[in-house]
Scaffold this active site. Structure first.
Site, PDB file in Angstrom:
ATOM      1  CE  LYS A 208      -3.651   2.185   2.490  1.00  0.00           C
ATOM      2  NZ  LYS A 208      -4.721   2.405   3.564  1.00  0.00           N
ATOM      3  CE  LYS A 262      -6.283   2.011  -1.040  1.00  0.00           C
ATOM      4  NZ  LYS A 262      -6.364   2.235   0.609  1.00  0.00           N
TER       5      LYS A 262
END
Ligand code: PBG
Length: 339
Positions: A208, A262
């Site tokens: 992330k 992400k």
């Protein structure tokens, strides 16, 4: 290479080979298509608010709404009937309930737990996913406990475990740690095992990045205005790729069932590398800023929303994603089902 006769890429020469032959009509394009998107690839992230019988528009994300639990349960039923397999729930927490340690995160009757129960009661066979991180609950908007100007890793882990357990008790199917603390998958997996939640899955936000593409999400959750500073001491530097492989390797060893990358579209190289390296079930998160860009460009008359959404989803599949979290899941399911 074309001149190397032993290469599998040496497919012949023009005019024996005309690549356009297989593009001449829709049916042949469909037959030769390498990747497909189906409703079974989609996860729909949704925002839940307190109250009853209400929906709210979100300025930063055209066509995305916040729902009260009862309305969300209805929507989840519609989504499931369209073929969407799972829903990821994000609670909008009242400012009055926020504090430095995010203590509302571990209250067993908090909004996200009520939403999990409400959805499960209405639509037992849809998968329900909930984030584990403190940012919706902290007064400073960070994902962990903030002390002396620093996010406290190990102290946060204890809270994340409790947060995971109350969500598991509420019936969540997948815990999705989005906090990026070190060691969190081991801690959460251990406490789930100890408490007899062997079947609860972990989808780790494994790679992330500290991305500006989360802006509209923070407006949707109303956490943007509280956020002090940035998240660069725990989320990854967008310039890094090898580091993502180390993050993912750790989460796999620690017991993640699914790994997530992400944001999505700007990080397709990371998705491909992850799939090739680990062969794990791999999720891509098409985040709020990416969704908003499509919607806003469409509103400005510059691109076609539906076409741009479907193209994006195909790109995720081509890059190796097995599943895609997207605010466009409902729209995509309708497109795919022709309704
Ligand atoms: C919270 C969380 C964020 C997103 C998912 N979980 C935001 C953040 O880390 O600041 C972003 C999702 C999106 O932009 O769509 N930890």
């Amino acid at each position: 290479m074309p001149n190397d006769k032993s290469s599998p890429l040496n497919t012949g020469e023009f005019p024996a080979i005309r690549m356009r032959r297989n593009r001449s009509d829709d049916w042949i394009r469909k037959l030769t298509r390498e990747n497909t998107v189906t409703t079974a690839d989609l996860i729909w992230p949704v925002f839940v608010i307190e109250g009853e019988g209400k929906t709210e528009d979100i300025d930063a994300m055209p066509n995305v709404r916040r729902y009260t639990v009862d309305k969300l349960a209805e929507k989840a039923k519609e989504a499931y009937d369209l073929g969407i397999q799972a829903i990821a729930v994000f609670p909008v927490v009242d400012d009055a309930k926020k504090d430095v340690e995010g203590s509302e995160a571990v209250q067993e009757n908090n909004l996200v737990c009520r939403a999990i129960r409400g959805i499960k009661a209405a639509v037992p066979h849809i998968g329900v996913i909930a984030d584990v991180a403190l940012d919706p609950y902290t007064s400073h908007g960070h994902d962990g406990v903030l002390r002396d100007g620093k996010i406290q890793n190990d102290q946060t882990l204890d809270i994340l475990c409790k947060q995971s357990l109350i969500q598991a008790e509420a019936g969540v199917d997948i815990i999705a740690p989005s906090d990026m603390m070190d060691g969190r998958i081991t801690s959460i997996r251990t406490s789930l095992e100890k408490n007899n939640f062997q079947d609860v899955k972990i989808m780790s936000y494994a790679a992330k990045y500290a991305s500006c593409f989360y802006g509209p999400f923070r407006s949707a959750l109303q956490t943007g205005q509280c956020l002090k500073g940035d998240k660069k001491t725990y989320q990854m530097d967008p310039a890094n790729s090898d580091e993502a492989m180390r993050e993912i390797a750790l989460d796999v060893q620690e017991g993640a069932d699914i790994v997530m990358i992400k944001p999505g579209m700007p990080y397709l190289d990371i998705i491909r590398r992850t799939k090739d390296t680990f062969r794990m079930p791999t999720a891509a998160y098409h985040v709020s800023g990416e969704y908003a860009m499509l919607r806003l460009a469409a509103e400005a008359g510059q691109i076609d929303y539906k076409a741009s959404l479907m193209e994006s989803l195909h790109c995720f599949k081509r890059a190796g994603a097995d599943m895609i979290l997207t605010y466009g899941a409902f729209d995509a399911a309708r497109i795919l089902q022709n309704v």
